[in-house]
Design a protein around this motif. Sequence first.
Motif, mmCIF file in Angstrom:
data_model
loop_
_atom_site.group_PDB
_atom_site.id
_atom_site.type_symbol
_atom_site.label_atom_id
_atom_site.label_comp_id
_atom_site.label_asym_id
_atom_site.label_seq_id
_atom_site.Cartn_x
_atom_site.Cartn_y
_atom_site.Cartn_z
ATOM 1 N N THR A 79 11.561 -15.204 0.674
ATOM 2 C CA THR A 79 10.270 -15.575 0.353
ATOM 3 C C THR A 79 9.225 -14.682 1.227
ATOM 4 O O THR A 79 8.189 -14.511 0.596
ATOM 5 N N TYR A 80 9.449 -14.133 2.123
ATOM 6 C CA TYR A 80 8.757 -13.503 2.954
ATOM 7 C C TYR A 80 8.049 -12.180 2.110
ATOM 8 O O TYR A 80 6.663 -11.935 2.138
ATOM 9 N N TYR A 81 8.699 -11.313 1.407
ATOM 10 C CA TYR A 81 8.166 -10.337 0.748
ATOM 11 C C TYR A 81 7.465 -10.635 -0.742
ATOM 12 O O TYR A 81 6.686 -9.647 -1.076
ATOM 13 N N ASP A 82 7.570 -11.806 -1.045
ATOM 14 C CA ASP A 82 6.803 -12.232 -2.349
ATOM 15 C C ASP A 82 7.289 -11.241 -3.347
ATOM 16 O O ASP A 82 6.386 -10.660 -4.106
ATOM 17 N N TRP A 83 8.464 -11.154 -3.652
ATOM 18 C CA TRP A 83 9.196 -10.229 -4.599
ATOM 19 C C TRP A 83 8.767 -10.251 -6.066
ATOM 20 O O TRP A 83 8.200 -9.331 -6.614
ATOM 21 N N ALA A 84 8.052 -11.359 -6.411
ATOM 22 C CA ALA A 84 7.684 -11.592 -7.736
ATOM 23 C C ALA A 84 6.307 -10.857 -7.840
ATOM 24 O O ALA A 84 5.975 -9.974 -8.936
ATOM 25 N N ASN A 85 5.435 -10.779 -6.846
ATOM 26 C CA ASN A 85 4.201 -10.117 -6.902
ATOM 27 C C ASN A 85 4.351 -8.816 -6.588
ATOM 28 O O ASN A 85 3.669 -7.800 -7.252
ATOM 29 N N THR A 86 5.472 -8.531 -5.998
ATOM 30 C CA THR A 86 5.582 -6.827 -5.761
ATOM 31 C C THR A 86 6.246 -6.482 -6.899
ATOM 32 O O THR A 86 5.803 -5.127 -7.361
ATOM 33 N N TYR A 87 6.997 -7.103 -7.691
ATOM 34 C CA TYR A 87 7.638 -6.426 -8.871
ATOM 35 C C TYR A 87 6.279 -6.408 -9.766
ATOM 36 O O TYR A 87 6.588 -5.430 -10.572
ATOM 37 N N LYS A 88 5.511 -7.190 -9.838
ATOM 38 C CA LYS A 88 4.324 -7.214 -10.871
ATOM 39 C C LYS A 88 3.642 -5.737 -10.467
ATOM 40 O O LYS A 88 3.311 -4.940 -11.392
ATOM 41 N N ASN B 6 0.734 -1.189 -0.001
ATOM 42 C CA ASN B 6 0.127 -0.098 0.133
ATOM 43 C C ASN B 6 0.873 1.400 0.192
ATOM 44 O O ASN B 6 0.462 2.150 -0.910
ATOM 45 N N GLN B 7 2.010 1.397 0.955
ATOM 46 C CA GLN B 7 2.802 2.354 0.913
ATOM 47 C C GLN B 7 3.609 2.560 -0.328
ATOM 48 O O GLN B 7 3.888 3.691 -0.925
ATOM 49 N N LEU B 8 3.889 1.539 -1.074
ATOM 50 C CA LEU B 8 4.576 1.404 -2.410
ATOM 51 C C LEU B 8 3.830 2.118 -3.346
ATOM 52 O O LEU B 8 4.115 3.061 -4.279
ATOM 53 N N THR B 9 2.430 1.618 -3.370
ATOM 54 C CA THR B 9 1.470 2.087 -4.292
ATOM 55 C C THR B 9 1.407 3.749 -4.048
ATOM 56 O O THR B 9 1.219 4.515 -5.083
ATOM 57 N N GLU B 10 1.316 4.212 -2.969
ATOM 58 C CA GLU B 10 1.309 5.719 -2.849
ATOM 59 C C GLU B 10 2.247 6.217 -3.487
ATOM 60 O O GLU B 10 2.288 7.419 -3.985
ATOM 61 N N LEU B 11 3.590 5.698 -3.076
ATOM 62 C CA LEU B 11 4.866 6.448 -3.874
ATOM 63 C C LEU B 11 5.058 6.253 -5.178
ATOM 64 O O LEU B 11 5.269 7.373 -6.048
ATOM 65 N N LEU B 12 4.152 5.350 -5.652
ATOM 66 C CA LEU B 12 4.394 5.125 -7.348
ATOM 67 C C LEU B 12 3.196 5.839 -8.194
ATOM 68 O O LEU B 12 3.299 5.736 -9.357
ATOM 69 N N THR B 13 2.188 6.089 -7.563
ATOM 70 C CA THR B 13 1.102 6.663 -8.090
ATOM 71 C C THR B 13 0.755 8.175 -7.705
ATOM 72 O O THR B 13 0.220 8.987 -8.372
#
Length: 185
Positions: free
Chosen positions: A138-147, A98-105
């Motif tokens: 594994t914790y951050y599920d990077w593949a889906n975060t990168y998507k 959610n915070q990443l989305t704030e920064l990227l939008t």
Amino acid sequence: MFNPTKLDCRQWARICKEAGMKGIIFTAKHHSGFCLWPSKYTDYSVKNIPWRNGKADIVRDLADACKEYGLKFGVYLSPWDRNHADYGRPEYITYFRNQLTELLTNYGDIFEVWFDGANGGSGYYGGANETRKIDAKTYYDWANTYKLVRKLQPKIVIWNDGATGPTCAGWAPKPDMWVKPTGVY
């Protein structure tokens, strides 16, 4: 108390431009969890400091200054948050994204996003002084975060010292390596 009354992001951008730099990558949130933008997902941010009567947004100030001076703007968002009560639990990943989305939008084109320090450790997680260990691969599920990152900023460069390999254009295993993503420059 954080109260940067003399902060001048235009000065930073001007000096970077004069030095020949092409862009700035700004630490929007480090491991302490304090956000330098008014995140709607936490009270631990500039919205609760006296400066500008709680209307501060340093990320906005610097993004605007970069635009004014013709610099690219990037953000660093620490995956590890030593202040958040849910860190180490699955719920935290939603908060982080959610915070990443704030920064990227909310700040226009972002040319690069950095993640590091994604390994847990000691902190005051919601007031609990303890050590929390996670599996950084594994914790951050990077593949889906990168998507998510690619969906929000398709041309962005992603740097991450906690990832397990190249999952997107622009990935480099060490910060001193150069990778030129196709179509970014």
